[in-house]
Design a protein around this motif. Structure first.
Motif, mmCIF file in Angstrom:
data_model
loop_
_atom_site.group_PDB
_atom_site.id
_atom_site.type_symbol
_atom_site.label_atom_id
_atom_site.label_comp_id
_atom_site.label_asym_id
_atom_site.label_seq_id
_atom_site.Cartn_x
_atom_site.Cartn_y
_atom_site.Cartn_z
ATOM 1 N N GLY A 202 0.849 -1.185 0.000
ATOM 2 C CA GLY A 202 0.000 0.000 0.000
ATOM 3 C C GLY A 202 0.885 1.236 0.000
ATOM 4 N N VAL A 203 0.579 2.226 -0.844
ATOM 5 C CA VAL A 203 1.444 3.398 -0.997
ATOM 6 C C VAL A 203 0.604 4.673 -1.025
ATOM 7 C CG1 VAL A 203 3.152 4.541 -2.462
ATOM 8 C CG2 VAL A 203 3.121 2.041 -2.322
ATOM 9 N N SER A 204 1.068 5.701 -0.333
ATOM 10 C CA SER A 204 0.406 7.015 -0.389
ATOM 11 C C SER A 204 1.410 8.095 -0.017
ATOM 12 C CB SER A 204 -0.797 7.065 0.559
ATOM 13 O OG SER A 204 -0.387 6.844 1.900
ATOM 14 N N LEU A 205 1.100 9.332 -0.378
ATOM 15 C CA LEU A 205 1.894 10.485 0.040
ATOM 16 C C LEU A 205 1.275 11.086 1.295
ATOM 17 C CD1 LEU A 205 2.471 12.151 -3.454
ATOM 18 C CD2 LEU A 205 4.229 11.066 -2.020
ATOM 19 N N GLN B 247 -2.401 11.804 5.526
ATOM 20 C CA GLN B 247 -2.327 11.337 4.144
ATOM 21 C C GLN B 247 -2.870 12.410 3.209
ATOM 22 O OE1 GLN B 247 -3.612 7.279 3.264
ATOM 23 N NE2 GLN B 247 -4.732 8.018 1.468
ATOM 24 N N ILE B 248 -2.215 12.540 2.066
ATOM 25 C CA ILE B 248 -2.660 13.510 1.064
ATOM 26 C C ILE B 248 -3.425 12.763 -0.031
ATOM 27 C CG2 ILE B 248 -1.973 15.260 -0.617
ATOM 28 C CD1 ILE B 248 0.606 15.639 0.995
ATOM 29 N N GLY B 249 -4.722 13.002 -0.092
ATOM 30 C CA GLY B 249 -5.530 12.428 -1.163
ATOM 31 C C GLY B 249 -5.635 10.918 -1.134
ATOM 32 N N ALA B 250 -5.757 10.357 -2.333
ATOM 33 C CA ALA B 250 -6.018 8.924 -2.479
ATOM 34 C C ALA B 250 -4.737 8.102 -2.404
ATOM 35 C CB ALA B 250 -6.716 8.663 -3.812
ATOM 36 N N ALA B 251 -4.895 6.865 -1.939
ATOM 37 C CA ALA B 251 -3.779 5.917 -1.972
ATOM 38 C C ALA B 251 -3.575 5.440 -3.403
ATOM 39 C CB ALA B 251 -4.076 4.741 -1.054
ATOM 40 N N LYS C 248 4.434 16.167 -4.795
ATOM 41 C CA LYS C 248 3.224 16.778 -4.261
ATOM 42 C C LYS C 248 2.080 15.791 -4.453
ATOM 43 C CE LYS C 248 4.402 21.632 -5.289
ATOM 44 N NZ LYS C 248 3.976 22.850 -6.056
ATOM 45 N N GLY C 249 1.148 15.842 -3.527
ATOM 46 C CA GLY C 249 -0.034 15.003 -3.662
ATOM 47 C C GLY C 249 -1.247 15.848 -3.975
ATOM 48 N N CYS C 250 -2.286 15.206 -4.516
ATOM 49 C CA CYS C 250 -3.549 15.897 -4.748
ATOM 50 C C CYS C 250 -4.464 15.649 -3.557
ATOM 51 C CB CYS C 250 -4.221 15.382 -6.020
ATOM 52 S SG CYS C 250 -3.441 15.928 -7.550
ATOM 53 N N ALA C 251 -4.794 16.732 -2.848
ATOM 54 C CA ALA C 251 -5.661 16.588 -1.679
ATOM 55 C C ALA C 251 -7.059 16.115 -2.067
ATOM 56 C CB ALA C 251 -5.745 17.914 -0.925
#
Length: 227
Positions: A127-130, A136-140, A204-207
């Motif tokens: 499982g990976v996310s920013l 956590q920022i946005g979707a995994a 950067k992640g998408c919130a």
């Protein structure tokens, strides 16, 4: 005298006939008794033999059932045995350059290395996310099924890698993405609920959770060679 003699002879014959009749009746009764005993003995023997056969059959059936259960248990134990799954505490996580970048995306490799002292195995997708801090920022990451899932046994020091694609959040419309600076990549090894964190400010992640910017492939053996 002659009349008295005939009377005595007649009485003697009658007495003899009575004795003979009594003897015959007694003999018949004795024969009947013996025959009944023989039948009872035969019945008892047959019953004993039937009981013995039934007990023997039950014992054989129970023995076969026990043997079958033992075999199934051993097979189950063998199937569920083997190399244990790697716990998060057995692993260290790093990011490598992987396949580099281009067309608005980067393609790093997530590498999981067995830092423990015994063999362990990994199977499937991490499982990976920013994240920023503990948030956590946005979707995994979504799964990319272009690689077959296999079980990989890691000896101490061995690694497995997963190819990632991380799209540049700035490529998206601000309203559809709401880009946020990440300071770590959060990783959950397969079958684990304890996360590993890789510090990084490269992404950067998408919130907005409706905009997925990361894909992850199943783990493959080795580091992927690219550093």
């Amino acid at each position: 005298m002659d009349g008295m003699g005939r009377t005595i002879q007649f009485s003697a014959r009658a007495l003899l006939r009575g004795i003979a009749t009594t003897g015959i009746v007694a003999a018949l009764a004795l024969a009947g008794g013996c025959s009944g005993s023989g039948n009872d003995a035969s019945s008892t023997a047959a019953s004993s033999s039937s009981t013995s056969r039934s007990a023997s059959a039950s014992s054989t059936s129970a023995s076969a059932s026990t043997s079958s259960s033992a075999s199934e248990s051993n097979a189950s134990a063998s199937a569920s045995g083997g190399t244990p799954i790697c716990a998060s505490t057995d692993l260290t996580a790093t990011l490598t350059q992987g396949d580099g970048g281009g067309a608005g995306s980067s393609y790093p490799y997530l590498v999981l290395t067995n830092s423990g002292t015994t063999d362990c195995s990994v199977t499937g997708y991490p499982g990976v996310s920013l994240a920023s801090g503990a948030t956590q920022i946005g979707a995994a990451a979504e799964r990319d099924d272009s690689v077959d899932v296999t079980t990989i046994v890691l000896k101490p020091g061995d690694s497995a890698h997963s190819a990632l694609r991380i799209t540049n959040a700035d490529n998206f419309d601000a309203d559809s993405c709401n880009a946020k600076q990440a300071d770590q990549l959060v990783v959950y090894p397969p079958d684990q609920t304890q996360a590993l964190a890789i510090p990084t400010t490269d992404y950067k992640g998408c919130a907005n959770a409706d905009t997925v910017i990361i894909t992850v492939r199943a783990l493959e053996a080795g580091t992927g060679s690219q550093q």
